[in-house]
Design a protein around this motif. Structure first.
Motif, PDB file in Angstrom:
ATOM      1  N   PHE A  80      55.985  36.154  41.280  1.00  0.00           N
ATOM      2  CA  PHE A  80      56.439  35.734  42.628  1.00  0.00           C
ATOM      3  C   PHE A  80      57.688  36.387  43.231  1.00  0.00           C
ATOM      4  O   PHE A  80      58.278  36.746  42.356  1.00  0.00           O
ATOM      5  N   LEU A  81      57.733  36.560  44.498  1.00  0.00           N
ATOM      6  CA  LEU A  81      59.147  36.823  45.174  1.00  0.00           C
ATOM      7  C   LEU A  81      59.911  35.562  44.855  1.00  0.00           C
ATOM      8  O   LEU A  81      59.737  34.536  44.782  1.00  0.00           O
ATOM      9  N   CYS A  82      61.193  36.047  44.251  1.00  0.00           N
ATOM     10  CA  CYS A  82      62.145  35.139  44.081  1.00  0.00           C
ATOM     11  C   CYS A  82      63.583  35.238  44.761  1.00  0.00           C
ATOM     12  O   CYS A  82      63.908  36.277  44.982  1.00  0.00           O
ATOM     13  N   LEU A  87      50.148  39.902  32.685  1.00  0.00           N
ATOM     14  CA  LEU A  87      51.410  40.744  33.379  1.00  0.00           C
ATOM     15  C   LEU A  87      52.350  41.310  32.308  1.00  0.00           C
ATOM     16  O   LEU A  87      51.903  41.021  31.350  1.00  0.00           O
ATOM     17  N   ARG A  88      53.021  42.149  33.087  1.00  0.00           N
ATOM     18  CA  ARG A  88      53.970  42.874  32.195  1.00  0.00           C
ATOM     19  C   ARG A  88      55.481  42.993  32.778  1.00  0.00           C
ATOM     20  O   ARG A  88      55.559  43.053  33.910  1.00  0.00           O
ATOM     21  N   VAL A  89      56.324  42.576  32.020  1.00  0.00           N
ATOM     22  CA  VAL A  89      57.782  42.301  32.458  1.00  0.00           C
ATOM     23  C   VAL A  89      58.294  43.669  32.615  1.00  0.00           C
ATOM     24  O   VAL A  89      58.305  44.598  31.472  1.00  0.00           O
ATOM     25  N   THR A  90      58.882  44.049  33.688  1.00  0.00           N
ATOM     26  CA  THR A  90      59.315  45.366  34.126  1.00  0.00           C
ATOM     27  C   THR A  90      60.693  45.477  34.306  1.00  0.00           C
ATOM     28  O   THR A  90      61.305  44.220  34.756  1.00  0.00           O
ATOM     29  N   GLN A  91      61.383  46.597  34.513  1.00  0.00           N
ATOM     30  CA  GLN A  91      62.939  46.605  34.858  1.00  0.00           C
ATOM     31  C   GLN A  91      63.010  46.194  36.334  1.00  0.00           C
ATOM     32  O   GLN A  91      62.343  46.113  37.301  1.00  0.00           O
ATOM     33  N   GLY A  92      63.993  45.251  36.351  1.00  0.00           N
ATOM     34  CA  GLY A  92      64.627  44.646  37.603  1.00  0.00           C
ATOM     35  C   GLY A  92      63.872  43.129  37.983  1.00  0.00           C
ATOM     36  O   GLY A  92      64.330  42.670  38.703  1.00  0.00           O
ATOM     37  N   ASP A  93      63.229  42.867  36.784  1.00  0.00           N
ATOM     38  CA  ASP A  93      62.466  41.656  37.043  1.00  0.00           C
ATOM     39  C   ASP A  93      63.765  40.530  36.554  1.00  0.00           C
ATOM     40  O   ASP A  93      64.459  40.732  35.699  1.00  0.00           O
ATOM     41  N   LEU A  94      63.375  39.310  37.196  1.00  0.00           N
ATOM     42  CA  LEU A  94      64.010  38.132  37.048  1.00  0.00           C
ATOM     43  C   LEU A  94      63.262  37.267  36.112  1.00  0.00           C
ATOM     44  O   LEU A  94      62.129  36.809  36.512  1.00  0.00           O
ATOM     45  N   LEU A  95      63.575  37.288  34.814  1.00  0.00           N
ATOM     46  CA  LEU A  95      62.703  36.588  33.897  1.00  0.00           C
ATOM     47  C   LEU A  95      63.182  35.227  33.546  1.00  0.00           C
ATOM     48  O   LEU A  95      64.304  34.845  33.490  1.00  0.00           O
ATOM     49  N   PHE A  96      62.447  34.307  33.748  1.00  0.00           N
ATOM     50  CA  PHE A  96      62.439  32.811  33.589  1.00  0.00           C
ATOM     51  C   PHE A  96      61.426  32.527  32.360  1.00  0.00           C
ATOM     52  O   PHE A  96      60.264  32.775  32.319  1.00  0.00           O
ATOM     53  N   VAL A  97      62.101  31.598  31.475  1.00  0.00           N
ATOM     54  CA  VAL A  97      61.325  31.301  30.201  1.00  0.00           C
ATOM     55  C   VAL A  97      61.443  29.551  30.102  1.00  0.00           C
ATOM     56  O   VAL A  97      62.466  29.147  30.051  1.00  0.00           O
ATOM     57  N   ARG A  98      60.262  29.204  30.086  1.00  0.00           N
ATOM     58  CA  ARG A  98      60.052  27.573  30.191  1.00  0.00           C
ATOM     59  C   ARG A  98      59.879  27.477  28.657  1.00  0.00           C
ATOM     60  O   ARG A  98      59.172  27.724  27.994  1.00  0.00           O
ATOM     61  N   VAL A  99      60.804  26.261  28.304  1.00  0.00           N
ATOM     62  CA  VAL A  99      60.708  25.735  26.863  1.00  0.00           C
ATOM     63  C   VAL A  99      60.331  24.324  26.879  1.00  0.00           C
ATOM     64  O   VAL A  99      60.135  23.732  26.056  1.00  0.00           O
ATOM     65  N   VAL A 107      67.579  38.904  44.819  1.00  0.00           N
ATOM     66  CA  VAL A 107      66.029  38.725  45.130  1.00  0.00           C
ATOM     67  C   VAL A 107      65.317  39.979  44.465  1.00  0.00           C
ATOM     68  O   VAL A 107      65.806  41.158  44.268  1.00  0.00           O
ATOM     69  N   GLY A 108      64.099  39.447  44.229  1.00  0.00           N
ATOM     70  CA  GLY A 108      63.442  40.370  43.454  1.00  0.00           C
ATOM     71  C   GLY A 108      62.275  39.624  42.904  1.00  0.00           C
ATOM     72  O   GLY A 108      61.668  38.674  43.504  1.00  0.00           O
ATOM     73  N   ARG A 109      61.550  40.485  42.061  1.00  0.00           N
ATOM     74  CA  ARG A 109      60.091  39.810  41.289  1.00  0.00           C
ATOM     75  C   ARG A 109      60.509  38.910  40.104  1.00  0.00           C
ATOM     76  O   ARG A 109      61.180  39.180  39.274  1.00  0.00           O
ATOM     77  N   GLY A 110      60.134  37.567  40.523  1.00  0.00           N
ATOM     78  CA  GLY A 110      60.461  36.609  39.437  1.00  0.00           C
ATOM     79  C   GLY A 110      59.182  36.575  38.438  1.00  0.00           C
ATOM     80  O   GLY A 110      57.954  36.720  38.909  1.00  0.00           O
ATOM     81  N   VAL A 111      59.388  36.405  37.123  1.00  0.00           N
ATOM     82  CA  VAL A 111      58.317  36.327  36.411  1.00  0.00           C
ATOM     83  C   VAL A 111      58.521  34.990  35.293  1.00  0.00           C
ATOM     84  O   VAL A 111      59.473  34.833  34.742  1.00  0.00           O
ATOM     85  N   LEU A 112      57.665  34.043  35.461  1.00  0.00           N
ATOM     86  CA  LEU A 112      57.628  32.783  34.450  1.00  0.00           C
ATOM     87  C   LEU A 112      56.883  33.002  33.100  1.00  0.00           C
ATOM     88  O   LEU A 112      55.745  33.264  33.308  1.00  0.00           O
TER      89      LEU A 112
END
Length: 314
Positions: free
Chosen positions: A291-293, A189-201, A152-157
């Motif tokens: 978002f919350l993920c 936004l800025r990706v930070t420590q502990g983020d759940l990073l999602f990369v769309r291709v 559980v954490g902050r998701g970033v797309l």
């Protein structure tokens, strides 16, 4: 948002360059040290991620499980009804509909999580654990059980096709670290420590519109050097709508360099073959890409991965 020019194809990575890259991104934890990069998610960060919730919408990031054989799915999930079905329903009394599923967890069509024991490189697993811990009965270290309390954490797309102004990246294309930084700026936004990073291709959209293809031969993903962006920001997890790795490989002698760097060196659980086509319109409408993920793998104590259904809560 103005489309960015398509970058020049990234240079191939030599064996020596890859060794240097591995050393730069390697997490210093020793064997048996916690949950890898998931340890960078603190309770305080989880509480902050809950504050991301605004509209309360929940959106899946998983693709429907495939039961049909295809060029990217030669061993599809097998779904069999074992209980009450049409033609065998009693007119009176109680019956139960039941079923059984069998799936290839690490296939190239279904959404899944790679545990830290998934990648064997130079005879070891993450943190120096010996590959001999992978027994015929299952993994005795670093299995998916490390995530049994959920993620559980902050998701970033970061939407790379949107950045480029195209519907998807073509198979064989690679995403650079500079593009990840450009996408974060474009998404404010800025990706930070502990983020759940999602990369769309755009892999899933291309598959839906043009049909499946042999992803072992060609697929879009991250360039290995992009993993320095993740290491610098100390992200806790990486997911993509593709395999995270591009094909053909850009790295001399290593077919899946992002998996090696992500899982083996950095202690990242990877999520492969997600889909973001439900989430992107919501992010566009709300003009926010964080978002919350919530991710809840199955409790498979000796498994190298798990089917997964990540949920974005906006």
């Amino acid at each position: 948002m103005a489309a960015q020019p398509r970058p020049t194809a990234p240079s191939p990575v030599s064996a020596a360059e890859f060794a240097g890259l591995y050393a730069r991104v390697r997490r210093p934890d020793g064997r048996g040290a916690g949950r890898g990069a998931l340890d960078d998610i603190t309770p305080r960060q989880v509480r902050a991620a809950v504050a991301e919730v605004g509209s309360g919408l929940t959106v899946t990031m998983a693709a429907p499980v495939e039961t049909r054989q295809g060029p990217d799915n030669p061993d599809p999930c097998k779904h069999v009804m074992t209980g009450a079905v049409a033609g065998h329903i009693h007119a009176e009394g109680l019956q139960f509909a039941r079923d059984r599923i069998a799936t290839n967890v690490h296939g190239d069509a279904d959404s899944h999580l790679d545990a830290l024991c998934h990648v064997v490189f130079d005879g070891t697993l993450y943190g120096g654990a010996p590959a001999s811990t992978l027994t015929p009965e299952g993994a005795t270290e670093l299995s998916v059980e490390l995530a049994h309390d959920g993620i559980v954490g902050r998701g970033v797309l970061l939407d790379i096709p949107r950045l480029r102004g195209v519907p998807w990246l073509e198979p064989g294309d690679s995403v650079t670290g500079d593009e990840l930084a450009a996408a974060e700026s474009a998404h404010h936004l800025r990706v930070t420590q502990g983020d759940l990073l999602f990369v769309r291709v755009g892999h899933r959209r291309r598959r839906d519109e043009l049909g499946p293809w042999d992803t072992e031969e060609a697929r879009a993903g991250l360039h290995p050097t992009a993993m320095e962006f993740l290491a610098d920001r100390k992200v806790a997890l990486l997911g993509s709508d593709g395999n995270n790795d591009s094909a053909p490989s850009t790295t001399e002698g290593v077919d899946f360099p992002v998996h090696v760097l992500g899982v083996h060196a950095m202690g990242l659980h990877l999520l492969d073959y997600l889909q973001f086509e439900d989430l992107v319109p919501v992010c566009e409408a709300e003009d926010r890409w964080s978002f919350l993920c919530v991710i809840a793998p199955l409790r498979l104590p000796a498994a190298t991965g798990s089917p997964i259904n990540p949920i974005a809560i906006l």
